[in-house]
Design a protein around this motif. Structure first.
Motif, PDB file in Angstrom:
ATOM      1  N   ILE A   2       0.847  -1.185   0.000  1.00 33.95           N
ATOM      2  CA  ILE A   2       0.000   0.000   0.000  1.00 33.95           C
ATOM      3  C   ILE A   2       0.892   1.248   0.000  1.00 33.95           C
ATOM      4  CG2 ILE A   2      -1.752   1.287   1.283  1.00 33.95           C
ATOM      5  CD1 ILE A   2      -2.618  -1.365   2.522  1.00 33.95           C
ATOM      6  N   PRO A   3       0.615   2.202  -0.888  1.00 31.63           N
ATOM      7  CA  PRO A   3       1.400   3.445  -0.872  1.00 31.63           C
ATOM      8  C   PRO A   3       1.303   4.137   0.494  1.00 31.63           C
ATOM      9  CG  PRO A   3       0.046   3.327  -2.855  1.00 31.63           C
ATOM     10  CD  PRO A   3      -0.370   2.188  -1.967  1.00 31.63           C
ATOM     11  N   PRO A   4       2.384   4.768   0.943  1.00 25.05           N
ATOM     12  CA  PRO A   4       2.426   5.359   2.286  1.00 25.05           C
ATOM     13  C   PRO A   4       1.265   6.312   2.585  1.00 25.05           C
ATOM     14  CG  PRO A   4       4.613   5.372   1.330  1.00 25.05           C
ATOM     15  CD  PRO A   4       3.679   4.899   0.264  1.00 25.05           C
ATOM     16  N   LYS A   5       0.868   7.143   1.649  1.00 26.48           N
ATOM     17  CA  LYS A   5      -0.217   8.094   1.886  1.00 26.48           C
ATOM     18  C   LYS A   5      -1.540   7.363   2.138  1.00 26.48           C
ATOM     19  CE  LYS A   5      -1.872  12.232   2.164  1.00 26.48           C
ATOM     20  NZ  LYS A   5      -1.701  12.926   3.389  1.00 26.48           N
ATOM     21  N   GLN A   6      -1.817   6.310   1.355  1.00 21.70           N
ATOM     22  CA  GLN A   6      -3.040   5.534   1.555  1.00 21.70           C
ATOM     23  C   GLN A   6      -3.013   4.803   2.895  1.00 21.70           C
ATOM     24  OE1 GLN A   6      -3.421   2.922  -1.810  1.00 21.70           O
ATOM     25  NE2 GLN A   6      -4.736   4.363  -2.925  1.00 21.70           N
ATOM     26  N   LEU A   7      -1.856   4.273   3.253  1.00 21.73           N
ATOM     27  CA  LEU A   7      -1.721   3.573   4.533  1.00 21.73           C
ATOM     28  C   LEU A   7      -1.960   4.538   5.691  1.00 21.73           C
ATOM     29  CD1 LEU A   7      -1.106   0.907   5.899  1.00 21.73           C
ATOM     30  CD2 LEU A   7       1.312   1.501   5.832  1.00 21.73           C
ATOM     31  N   GLU A   8      -1.421   5.733   5.570  1.00 19.14           N
ATOM     32  CA  GLU A   8      -1.632   6.754   6.601  1.00 19.14           C
ATOM     33  C   GLU A   8      -3.124   7.063   6.747  1.00 19.14           C
ATOM     34  OE1 GLU A   8      -0.659  11.395   6.648  1.00 19.14           O
ATOM     35  OE2 GLU A   8       1.145  10.144   6.687  1.00 19.14           O
ATOM     36  N   GLU A   9      -3.822   7.178   5.641  1.00 20.82           N
ATOM     37  CA  GLU A   9      -5.264   7.444   5.676  1.00 20.82           C
ATOM     38  C   GLU A   9      -6.021   6.295   6.346  1.00 20.82           C
ATOM     39  OE1 GLU A   9      -6.319   8.208   1.593  1.00 20.82           O
ATOM     40  OE2 GLU A   9      -5.165  10.072   1.556  1.00 20.82           O
ATOM     41  N   LYS A  10      -5.626   5.070   6.063  1.00 18.93           N
ATOM     42  CA  LYS A  10      -6.279   3.911   6.674  1.00 18.93           C
ATOM     43  C   LYS A  10      -6.043   3.889   8.189  1.00 18.93           C
ATOM     44  CE  LYS A  10      -6.168   1.038   2.533  1.00 18.93           C
ATOM     45  NZ  LYS A  10      -7.602   0.927   2.332  1.00 18.93           N
ATOM     46  N   TRP A  11      -4.809   4.159   8.612  1.00 20.87           N
ATOM     47  CA  TRP A  11      -4.506   4.218  10.037  1.00 20.87           C
ATOM     48  C   TRP A  11      -5.359   5.278  10.714  1.00 20.87           C
ATOM     49  CZ3 TRP A  11      -2.404   0.966  13.201  1.00 20.87           C
ATOM     50  CH2 TRP A  11      -1.407   0.094  12.783  1.00 20.87           C
ATOM     51  N   ARG A  12      -5.418   6.480  10.103  1.00 21.65           N
ATOM     52  CA  ARG A  12      -6.189   7.578  10.692  1.00 21.65           C
ATOM     53  C   ARG A  12      -7.673   7.228  10.800  1.00 21.65           C
ATOM     54  NH1 ARG A  12      -4.908  12.643  11.432  1.00 21.65           N
ATOM     55  NH2 ARG A  12      -6.795  13.432  10.468  1.00 21.65           N
ATOM     56  N   LYS A  13      -8.196   6.546   9.785  1.00 18.66           N
ATOM     57  CA  LYS A  13      -9.610   6.165   9.786  1.00 18.66           C
ATOM     58  C   LYS A  13      -9.917   5.276  10.999  1.00 18.66           C
ATOM     59  CE  LYS A  13     -11.350   5.152   5.798  1.00 18.66           C
ATOM     60  NZ  LYS A  13     -11.704   4.425   4.568  1.00 18.66           N
ATOM     61  N   ILE A  14      -9.003   4.390  11.328  1.00 15.37           N
ATOM     62  CA  ILE A  14      -9.186   3.494  12.471  1.00 15.37           C
ATOM     63  C   ILE A  14      -8.973   4.240  13.791  1.00 15.37           C
ATOM     64  CG2 ILE A  14      -8.214   1.486  13.677  1.00 15.37           C
ATOM     65  CD1 ILE A  14      -7.528   0.398  10.829  1.00 15.37           C
ATOM     66  N   ILE A  15      -7.900   5.006  13.862  1.00 14.94           N
ATOM     67  CA  ILE A  15      -7.522   5.688  15.098  1.00 14.94           C
ATOM     68  C   ILE A  15      -8.572   6.702  15.525  1.00 14.94           C
ATOM     69  CG2 ILE A  15      -5.842   7.291  16.101  1.00 14.94           C
ATOM     70  CD1 ILE A  15      -3.732   5.937  14.317  1.00 14.94           C
ATOM     71  N   LEU A  16      -9.194   7.363  14.571  1.00 18.05           N
ATOM     72  CA  LEU A  16     -10.103   8.464  14.895  1.00 18.05           C
ATOM     73  C   LEU A  16     -11.536   8.026  15.193  1.00 18.05           C
ATOM     74  CD1 LEU A  16      -8.714  11.156  12.430  1.00 18.05           C
ATOM     75  CD2 LEU A  16      -8.279  10.904  14.879  1.00 18.05           C
ATOM     76  N   THR A  17     -11.739   6.742  15.445  1.00 17.03           N
ATOM     77  CA  THR A  17     -13.042   6.252  15.884  1.00 17.03           C
ATOM     78  C   THR A  17     -13.041   6.214  17.413  1.00 17.03           C
ATOM     79  OG1 THR A  17     -12.379   3.931  15.946  1.00 17.03           O
ATOM     80  CG2 THR A  17     -13.217   4.769  13.823  1.00 17.03           C
TER      81      THR A  17
END
Length: 66
Positions: A2-17
């Motif tokens: 996964i490209p780093p920017k997409q991975l960062e977005e996925k992490w944020r989506k999980i963390i911000l719940t």
């Protein structure tokens, strides 16, 4: 991979719940709020610092503005 920017977005989506917030709080308590130094054991100290670094990465990611 996964490209780093997409991975960062996925992490944020999980963390911000709400659940992600509770997990980050628990990780912070377990790995950041304690001393990482292990007297007489530089390898354990380095390992502990690695754990702390991962949690700090996630916390910083959660705080990051797009």
């Amino acid at each position: 991979m996964i490209p780093p920017k997409q991975l960062e977005e996925k992490w944020r989506k999980i963390i911000l719940t709400p659940d992600g917030d509770q997990v980050i709080d628990a990780l912070f308590e377990m790995f950041v709020m304690r001393t990482s130094h292990t007297p007489g054991d530089p390898y354990q100290t380095a390992f502990n610092e690695g754990q702390r670094d991962v949690v700090n990465f996630l916390v910083n990611l959660a705080r990051k503005e797009n």
